[in-house]
Design an enzyme around this catalytic site. Sequence first.
Site, PDB file in Angstrom:
ATOM      1  N   ASP A  36     -33.578 -19.930  -7.244  1.00  0.00           N
ATOM      2  CA  ASP A  36     -32.775 -19.598  -5.965  1.00  0.00           C
ATOM      3  C   ASP A  36     -32.347 -20.724  -5.204  1.00  0.00           C
ATOM      4  OD1 ASP A  36     -32.767 -16.529  -4.658  1.00  0.00           O
ATOM      5  OD2 ASP A  36     -32.540 -18.317  -3.301  1.00  0.00           O
ATOM      6  N   ASP A  62     -28.853 -24.070  -6.581  1.00  0.00           N
ATOM      7  CA  ASP A  62     -27.605 -23.097  -6.037  1.00  0.00           C
ATOM      8  C   ASP A  62     -26.696 -22.915  -7.133  1.00  0.00           C
ATOM      9  OD1 ASP A  62     -25.073 -22.593  -5.128  1.00  0.00           O
ATOM     10  OD2 ASP A  62     -25.260 -23.832  -3.256  1.00  0.00           O
ATOM     11  N   VAL A  63     -26.435 -21.795  -7.812  1.00  0.00           N
ATOM     12  CA  VAL A  63     -25.794 -21.523  -8.839  1.00  0.00           C
ATOM     13  C   VAL A  63     -24.210 -22.070  -8.928  1.00  0.00           C
ATOM     14  CG1 VAL A  63     -27.270 -19.782  -9.742  1.00  0.00           C
ATOM     15  CG2 VAL A  63     -25.338 -19.136  -8.455  1.00  0.00           C
ATOM     16  N   GLY A  90     -25.353 -13.213  -6.966  1.00  0.00           N
ATOM     17  CA  GLY A  90     -24.068 -12.794  -6.674  1.00  0.00           C
ATOM     18  C   GLY A  90     -23.863 -12.448  -5.088  1.00  0.00           C
ATOM     19  N   ALA A 100      -6.288 -12.681   2.711  1.00  0.00           N
ATOM     20  CA  ALA A 100      -6.443 -13.299   4.127  1.00  0.00           C
ATOM     21  C   ALA A 100      -7.453 -14.583   4.020  1.00  0.00           C
ATOM     22  CB  ALA A 100      -6.955 -12.253   5.268  1.00  0.00           C
ATOM     23  N   TYR A 159     -14.127 -10.431  -4.785  1.00  0.00           N
ATOM     24  CA  TYR A 159     -15.743  -9.920  -5.731  1.00  0.00           C
ATOM     25  C   TYR A 159     -15.285  -9.027  -6.658  1.00  0.00           C
ATOM     26  CZ  TYR A 159     -20.516  -7.816  -5.508  1.00  0.00           C
ATOM     27  OH  TYR A 159     -21.422  -7.217  -5.955  1.00  0.00           O
TER      28      TYR A 159
HETATM   29  N1  LIG Z   1     -27.468  -5.164  -3.217  1.00  0.00           N
HETATM   30  C1  LIG Z   1     -26.455  -4.194  -3.841  1.00  0.00           C
HETATM   31  O1  LIG Z   1     -26.269  -2.893  -3.222  1.00  0.00           O
HETATM   32  C2  LIG Z   1     -25.948  -4.437  -4.985  1.00  0.00           C
HETATM   33  C3  LIG Z   1     -24.955  -3.591  -5.799  1.00  0.00           C
HETATM   34  C4  LIG Z   1     -24.246  -3.939  -7.047  1.00  0.00           C
HETATM   35  C5  LIG Z   1     -24.555  -5.207  -7.354  1.00  0.00           C
HETATM   36  N2  LIG Z   1     -25.115  -5.981  -6.695  1.00  0.00           N
HETATM   37  C6  LIG Z   1     -25.379  -7.412  -7.650  1.00  0.00           C
HETATM   38  O2  LIG Z   1     -26.763  -7.631  -7.447  1.00  0.00           O
HETATM   39  C7  LIG Z   1     -26.948  -9.235  -7.331  1.00  0.00           C
HETATM   40  C8  LIG Z   1     -27.998  -9.242  -6.356  1.00  0.00           C
HETATM   41  O3  LIG Z   1     -27.700  -8.664  -5.345  1.00  0.00           O
HETATM   42  P1  LIG Z   1     -28.763  -8.704  -3.725  1.00  0.00           P
HETATM   43  O4  LIG Z   1     -28.271  -7.787  -3.045  1.00  0.00           O
HETATM   44  O5  LIG Z   1     -30.253  -8.666  -4.387  1.00  0.00           O
HETATM   45  O6  LIG Z   1     -28.522 -10.242  -3.414  1.00  0.00           O
HETATM   46  P2  LIG Z   1     -29.002 -10.743  -2.140  1.00  0.00           P
HETATM   47  O7  LIG Z   1     -27.784 -11.299  -1.458  1.00  0.00           O
HETATM   48  O8  LIG Z   1     -30.074 -10.061  -1.369  1.00  0.00           O
HETATM   49  O9  LIG Z   1     -29.466 -12.252  -2.597  1.00  0.00           O
HETATM   50  C9  LIG Z   1     -30.662 -12.454  -3.524  1.00  0.00           C
HETATM   51  C10 LIG Z   1     -30.961 -13.745  -3.697  1.00  0.00           C
HETATM   52  O10 LIG Z   1     -29.813 -14.491  -4.294  1.00  0.00           O
HETATM   53  C11 LIG Z   1     -30.050 -15.842  -3.486  1.00  0.00           C
HETATM   54  N3  LIG Z   1     -28.740 -16.404  -3.556  1.00  0.00           N
HETATM   55  C12 LIG Z   1     -27.632 -16.271  -2.973  1.00  0.00           C
HETATM   56  N4  LIG Z   1     -26.695 -17.104  -3.345  1.00  0.00           N
HETATM   57  C13 LIG Z   1     -27.144 -17.955  -4.262  1.00  0.00           C
HETATM   58  C14 LIG Z   1     -26.718 -18.941  -5.057  1.00  0.00           C
HETATM   59  N5  LIG Z   1     -25.510 -19.614  -4.835  1.00  0.00           N
HETATM   60  N6  LIG Z   1     -27.474 -19.831  -6.012  1.00  0.00           N
HETATM   61  C15 LIG Z   1     -28.773 -19.322  -6.018  1.00  0.00           C
HETATM   62  N7  LIG Z   1     -29.313 -18.423  -5.321  1.00  0.00           N
HETATM   63  C16 LIG Z   1     -28.442 -17.683  -4.543  1.00  0.00           C
HETATM   64  C17 LIG Z   1     -30.322 -15.563  -2.184  1.00  0.00           C
HETATM   65  O11 LIG Z   1     -30.807 -16.800  -1.743  1.00  0.00           O
HETATM   66  C18 LIG Z   1     -31.391 -14.369  -2.339  1.00  0.00           C
HETATM   67  O12 LIG Z   1     -32.613 -14.889  -2.570  1.00  0.00           O
HETATM   68  C19 LIG Z   1     -25.522  -9.756  -6.976  1.00  0.00           C
HETATM   69  O13 LIG Z   1     -24.990 -10.060  -8.207  1.00  0.00           O
HETATM   70  C20 LIG Z   1     -24.921  -8.487  -6.558  1.00  0.00           C
HETATM   71  O14 LIG Z   1     -23.485  -8.870  -6.471  1.00  0.00           O
HETATM   72  C21 LIG Z   1     -25.831  -5.645  -5.596  1.00  0.00           C
END
Ligand SMILES: NC(=O)c1ccc[n+]([C@@H]2O[C@H](COP(=O)([O-])OP(=O)(O)OC[C@H]3O[C@@H](n4cnc5c(N)ncnc54)[C@H](O)[C@@H]3O)[C@@H](O)[C@H]2O)c1
Length: 238
Positions: A36, A62-63, A90, A100, A159
């Site tokens: 992370d 940081d990915v 993600g 925009a 996205y």
């Molecule tokens: N939350 C939803 O409802 C939802 C729905 C569909 C898909 N997703 C997908 O599921 C995945 C996880 O979503 P989430 O809501 O748990 O995410 P989140 O925003 O809660 O982040 C989870 C973790 O990812 C880390 N993170 C963010 N950017 C990063 C980076 N550049 N490098 C390394 N770590 C990073 C953050 O520090 C955090 O600990 C994502 O790919 C998101 O697109 C989420």
Amino acid sequence: MEIRYALAVVTGAGGGLGREIAVALARRGAAVVCADRDRAAADETADLVRQRRVSGWSVACDVTEEADLRALGARALDLGGADVLVNNAGGWTPGEQYPAAPYDAWSRTLDLNLRAPMLLTQLFLADLERRRGPQRPAAVVNVSSSAALGAEGYGSPEYAAAKAGLVRLTTALGDPATAARARVMAVVPGWIGLPRAHEERAALPPADRPPLVPPEAVTRAVVQLVAYGRAGEVVELF
Ligand SMILES: NC(=O)c1ccc[n+]([C@@H]2O[C@H](COP(=O)([O-])OP(=O)(O)OC[C@H]3O[C@@H](n4cnc5c(N)ncnc54)[C@H](O)[C@@H]3O)[C@@H](O)[C@H]2O)c1
């Protein structure tokens, strides 16, 4: 494949879905590298993993940074090589959205959701080529989103495009040569019932509130894919 004793790498494992996935894999007996960009959050997840009596490590990564991804790949190799990769990190970039949004902002969304999983999967496949034959194909699970689907407008086109690209990347890697090394698969969830989604959903007018997918349904799908999934398999969860 047997999850027990496997080594898994999960990106974005410091919170949200990534933490749930890391813990779910640990519960099945996998050792987990929790990557992370937030090191303290990754440490906490690694602690939760170790509480399941398996090994857990945290890596600051940081990915969107190529050097960080290469260092993560090297760390996994030092630990004997990963058997499972979950490209979970993600999300969309806050602020204005394409068209925009300025180039740097929408480009970052593509980096995070598409280029990062592409590079990490490439490193993983190259490593597998070196260290094992086709008899035990490893597993990659890409976390896409329902934003990838459908033909109607969407609030963050970049996205949606990146997540759609991730689904097609997954199916395109279902070719026999890749499948012999790793089964690349994806989950495509709708809104997941994580704490942040509950808050965001509550802020919408009642008629616009989408149903929430329980996090356990997503983690179960990821674990099932790792254990039994087919190359190119895509699981939609609504
Ligand atoms: N939350 C939803 O409802 C939802 C729905 C569909 C898909 N997703 C997908 O599921 C995945 C996880 O979503 P989430 O809501 O748990 O995410 P989140 O925003 O809660 O982040 C989870 C973790 O990812 C880390 N993170 C963010 N950017 C990063 C980076 N550049 N490098 C390394 N770590 C990073 C953050 O520090 C955090 O600990 C994502 O790919 C998101 O697109 C989420």
